[in-house]
Design a protein around this motif. Structure first.
Motif, PDB file in Angstrom:
ATOM      1  N   MET A   1     -10.668  21.573   9.153  1.00 10.57           N
ATOM      2  CA  MET A   1      -9.349  21.067   9.501  1.00 10.57           C
ATOM      3  C   MET A   1      -9.073  21.216  10.990  1.00 10.57           C
ATOM      4  O   MET A   1      -8.427  20.377  11.578  1.00 10.57           O
ATOM      5  N   ASN A   2      -9.578  22.292  11.611  1.00 12.03           N
ATOM      6  CA  ASN A   2      -9.378  22.523  13.023  1.00 12.03           C
ATOM      7  C   ASN A   2      -9.984  21.396  13.859  1.00 12.03           C
ATOM      8  O   ASN A   2      -9.388  20.962  14.840  1.00 12.03           O
ATOM      9  N   ASP A   3     -11.184  20.909  13.467  1.00 12.53           N
ATOM     10  CA  ASP A   3     -11.824  19.802  14.185  1.00 12.53           C
ATOM     11  C   ASP A   3     -11.003  18.527  14.075  1.00 12.53           C
ATOM     12  O   ASP A   3     -10.878  17.779  15.041  1.00 12.53           O
ATOM     13  N   LEU A   4     -10.428  18.307  12.899  1.00 17.53           N
ATOM     14  CA  LEU A   4      -9.591  17.126  12.699  1.00 17.53           C
ATOM     15  C   LEU A   4      -8.348  17.190  13.579  1.00 17.53           C
ATOM     16  O   LEU A   4      -7.958  16.196  14.201  1.00 17.53           O
ATOM     17  N   MET A   5      -7.726  18.350  13.676  1.00 17.90           N
ATOM     18  CA  MET A   5      -6.536  18.518  14.519  1.00 17.90           C
ATOM     19  C   MET A   5      -6.892  18.312  15.990  1.00 17.90           C
ATOM     20  O   MET A   5      -6.134  17.677  16.724  1.00 17.90           O
ATOM     21  N   GLN A   6      -8.037  18.830  16.418  1.00 18.89           N
ATOM     22  CA  GLN A   6      -8.461  18.629  17.801  1.00 18.89           C
ATOM     23  C   GLN A   6      -8.683  17.151  18.085  1.00 18.89           C
ATOM     24  O   GLN A   6      -8.300  16.655  19.147  1.00 18.89           O
ATOM     25  N   LEU A   7      -9.279  16.444  17.156  1.00 18.89           N
ATOM     26  CA  LEU A   7      -9.497  15.010  17.318  1.00 18.89           C
ATOM     27  C   LEU A   7      -8.166  14.271  17.393  1.00 18.89           C
ATOM     28  O   LEU A   7      -7.981  13.399  18.248  1.00 18.89           O
ATOM     29  N   LEU A   8      -7.224  14.645  16.543  1.00 21.73           N
ATOM     30  CA  LEU A   8      -5.909  13.992  16.558  1.00 21.73           C
ATOM     31  C   LEU A   8      -5.170  14.272  17.863  1.00 21.73           C
ATOM     32  O   LEU A   8      -4.550  13.375  18.440  1.00 21.73           O
ATOM     33  N   TYR A   9      -5.229  15.513  18.358  1.00 25.04           N
ATOM     34  CA  TYR A   9      -4.610  15.843  19.637  1.00 25.04           C
ATOM     35  C   TYR A   9      -5.263  15.070  20.773  1.00 25.04           C
ATOM     36  O   TYR A   9      -4.592  14.581  21.681  1.00 25.04           O
ATOM     37  N   PHE A  10      -6.583  14.950  20.733  1.00 24.81           N
ATOM     38  CA  PHE A  10      -7.297  14.197  21.763  1.00 24.81           C
ATOM     39  C   PHE A  10      -6.874  12.729  21.744  1.00 24.81           C
ATOM     40  O   PHE A  10      -6.601  12.139  22.789  1.00 24.81           O
ATOM     41  N   LEU A  11      -6.803  12.140  20.550  1.00 29.09           N
ATOM     42  CA  LEU A  11      -6.395  10.735  20.437  1.00 29.09           C
ATOM     43  C   LEU A  11      -4.956  10.538  20.901  1.00 29.09           C
ATOM     44  O   LEU A  11      -4.652   9.573  21.610  1.00 29.09           O
ATOM     45  N   LEU A  12      -4.078  11.454  20.555  1.00 34.91           N
ATOM     46  CA  LEU A  12      -2.688  11.375  21.001  1.00 34.91           C
ATOM     47  C   LEU A  12      -2.601  11.497  22.522  1.00 34.91           C
ATOM     48  O   LEU A  12      -1.892  10.729  23.180  1.00 34.91           O
ATOM     49  N   ALA A  13      -3.341  12.449  23.082  1.00 34.66           N
ATOM     50  CA  ALA A  13      -3.349  12.625  24.537  1.00 34.66           C
ATOM     51  C   ALA A  13      -3.874  11.381  25.229  1.00 34.66           C
ATOM     52  O   ALA A  13      -3.345  10.964  26.268  1.00 34.66           O
ATOM     53  N   THR A  14      -4.909  10.762  24.659  1.00 33.54           N
ATOM     54  CA  THR A  14      -5.468   9.539  25.237  1.00 33.54           C
ATOM     55  C   THR A  14      -4.437   8.416  25.213  1.00 33.54           C
ATOM     56  O   THR A  14      -4.245   7.722  26.215  1.00 33.54           O
ATOM     57  N   LEU A  15      -3.748   8.254  24.087  1.00 33.64           N
ATOM     58  CA  LEU A  15      -2.732   7.199  23.979  1.00 33.64           C
ATOM     59  C   LEU A  15      -1.560   7.445  24.927  1.00 33.64           C
ATOM     60  O   LEU A  15      -1.075   6.515  25.573  1.00 33.64           O
ATOM     61  N   VAL A  16      -1.124   8.688  25.033  1.00 35.66           N
ATOM     62  CA  VAL A  16      -0.020   9.006  25.938  1.00 35.66           C
ATOM     63  C   VAL A  16      -0.438   8.754  27.382  1.00 35.66           C
ATOM     64  O   VAL A  16       0.317   8.174  28.169  1.00 35.66           O
ATOM     65  N   THR A  17      -1.655   9.162  27.744  1.00 31.61           N
ATOM     66  CA  THR A  17      -2.142   8.946  29.105  1.00 31.61           C
ATOM     67  C   THR A  17      -2.246   7.459  29.423  1.00 31.61           C
ATOM     68  O   THR A  17      -1.792   7.011  30.483  1.00 31.61           O
ATOM     69  N   LEU A  18      -2.819   6.681  28.507  1.00 32.18           N
ATOM     70  CA  LEU A  18      -2.875   5.230  28.707  1.00 32.18           C
ATOM     71  C   LEU A  18      -1.474   4.660  28.849  1.00 32.18           C
ATOM     72  O   LEU A  18      -1.224   3.811  29.712  1.00 32.18           O
ATOM     73  N   GLY A  19      -0.564   5.132  28.011  1.00 37.67           N
ATOM     74  CA  GLY A  19       0.822   4.661  28.084  1.00 37.67           C
ATOM     75  C   GLY A  19       1.461   4.965  29.424  1.00 37.67           C
ATOM     76  O   GLY A  19       2.141   4.114  30.002  1.00 37.67           O
ATOM     77  N   LEU A  20       1.240   6.168  29.950  1.00 35.42           N
ATOM     78  CA  LEU A  20       1.812   6.524  31.253  1.00 35.42           C
ATOM     79  C   LEU A  20       1.203   5.693  32.377  1.00 35.42           C
ATOM     80  O   LEU A  20       1.897   5.306  33.319  1.00 35.42           O
ATOM     81  N   PHE A  21      -0.097   5.405  32.277  1.00 31.02           N
ATOM     82  CA  PHE A  21      -0.721   4.538  33.282  1.00 31.02           C
ATOM     83  C   PHE A  21      -0.164   3.120  33.205  1.00 31.02           C
ATOM     84  O   PHE A  21       0.110   2.496  34.231  1.00 31.02           O
ATOM     85  N   VAL A  22       0.025   2.603  31.992  1.00 24.81           N
ATOM     86  CA  VAL A  22       0.598   1.265  31.835  1.00 24.81           C
ATOM     87  C   VAL A  22       2.020   1.239  32.400  1.00 24.81           C
ATOM     88  O   VAL A  22       2.401   0.293  33.102  1.00 24.81           O
ATOM     89  N   VAL A  23       2.799   2.281  32.124  1.00 27.69           N
ATOM     90  CA  VAL A  23       4.153   2.360  32.681  1.00 27.69           C
ATOM     91  C   VAL A  23       4.089   2.366  34.205  1.00 27.69           C
ATOM     92  O   VAL A  23       4.891   1.700  34.876  1.00 27.69           O
ATOM     93  N   SER A  24       3.124   3.081  34.773  1.00 26.43           N
ATOM     94  CA  SER A  24       2.968   3.110  36.231  1.00 26.43           C
ATOM     95  C   SER A  24       2.659   1.730  36.777  1.00 26.43           C
ATOM     96  O   SER A  24       3.250   1.302  37.777  1.00 26.43           O
ATOM     97  N   PHE A  25       1.740   1.009  36.127  1.00 26.96           N
ATOM     98  CA  PHE A  25       1.422  -0.358  36.556  1.00 26.96           C
ATOM     99  C   PHE A  25       2.647  -1.256  36.420  1.00 26.96           C
ATOM    100  O   PHE A  25       2.926  -2.074  37.285  1.00 26.96           O
ATOM    101  N   LEU A  26       3.366  -1.103  35.308  1.00 29.48           N
ATOM    102  CA  LEU A  26       4.549  -1.924  35.068  1.00 29.48           C
ATOM    103  C   LEU A  26       5.613  -1.672  36.130  1.00 29.48           C
ATOM    104  O   LEU A  26       6.206  -2.617  36.664  1.00 29.48           O
ATOM    105  N   LEU A  27       5.863  -0.415  36.474  1.00 25.83           N
ATOM    106  CA  LEU A  27       6.852  -0.107  37.508  1.00 25.83           C
ATOM    107  C   LEU A  27       6.434  -0.678  38.859  1.00 25.83           C
ATOM    108  O   LEU A  27       7.274  -1.156  39.627  1.00 25.83           O
ATOM    109  N   HIS A  28       5.144  -0.648  39.153  1.00 30.25           N
ATOM    110  CA  HIS A  28       4.628  -1.254  40.380  1.00 30.25           C
ATOM    111  C   HIS A  28       4.974  -2.747  40.403  1.00 30.25           C
ATOM    112  O   HIS A  28       5.514  -3.257  41.389  1.00 30.25           O
ATOM    113  N   GLU A  29       4.669  -3.434  39.313  1.00 32.36           N
ATOM    114  CA  GLU A  29       4.930  -4.875  39.241  1.00 32.36           C
ATOM    115  C   GLU A  29       6.424  -5.180  39.221  1.00 32.36           C
ATOM    116  O   GLU A  29       6.870  -6.180  39.788  1.00 32.36           O
TER     117      GLU A  29
END
Length: 191
Positions: A1-29
């Motif tokens: 279960m610990n490996d599954l939670m780490q994978l879920l946290y990693f996926l969430l962190a990846t999505l949040v990071t992509l989202g923040l980068f997209v927001v940065s690009f959007l604010l630039h535009e």
């Protein structure tokens, strides 16, 4: 279960990071779009696009999940060079503003009760937005720095046709991609 939670946290962190980068690009535009609307009227903004693999499609706004590129489409031919300079410096200025917002969040995140990893994310996003502002000021087509340089060309008697501009933008983009991939291939992601 610990490996599954780490994978879920990693996926969430990846999505949040992509989202923040997209927001940065959007604010630039949106910085570009705001100045176009102020100078030429809001109907002059024909399209605002930030990121690829579009997940949101509005009347003039398109937002993608991958923060690779963005642009604002407007009738460039009927805009005087002095307005071009303001329009194309507005994106990097918006990126600087966004960088300072992330720095404020970075500085106050502990006091606001954010976990330590958010403190780090805000710091990284501040640096990324400073880099986005600086990178866009490089005078290589189709970056903002080139558009600013291009706005001065008519003063020295150089007028580029739409075809010449399209070719310069295409080859400039290819150059940027080759140099970027070459840099990553040589230095890796962690340098």
């Amino acid at each position: 279960m610990n490996d599954l939670m780490q994978l879920l946290y990693f996926l969430l962190a990846t999505l949040v990071t992509l989202g923040l980068f997209v927001v940065s690009f959007l604010l630039h535009e949106l910085g570009h779009a705001l100045v176009i609307a102020l100078l030429r009227g809001k109907e002059a903004v024909l399209e605002i696009r930030a990121g690829s693999l579009t997940f949101y499609r509005g009347k003039i706004l398109r937002v993608g999940i991958l923060p690779i590129w963005g642009y604002v489409r407007f009738d460039e031919e009927n805009v005087p060079p002095s307005d071009w300079r303001l329009i194309f410096v507005a994106g990097p200025a918006a990126s600087l503003f966004t960088a300072y917002l992330f720095l404020v969040l970075h500085h106050f995140s502990a006091m606001l009760g954010f976990p330590e990893n958010w403190h780090q994310v805000f710091g990284i996003m501040a640096l990324a937005n400073f880099a986005l502002a600086g990178f866009n000021l490089i005078p290589i087509p189709p970056l903002d720095g080139w558009k600013i340089v291009e706005s001065w060309l008519p003063l020295v008697g150089i007028r580029l046709s739409q075809e010449a501009r399209a070719q310069m933008n295409k080859w400039g983009m290819i150059f940027i991609m080759v140099v970027s991939f070459g840099f990553v291939a040589i230095h890796g992601f962690h340098h």
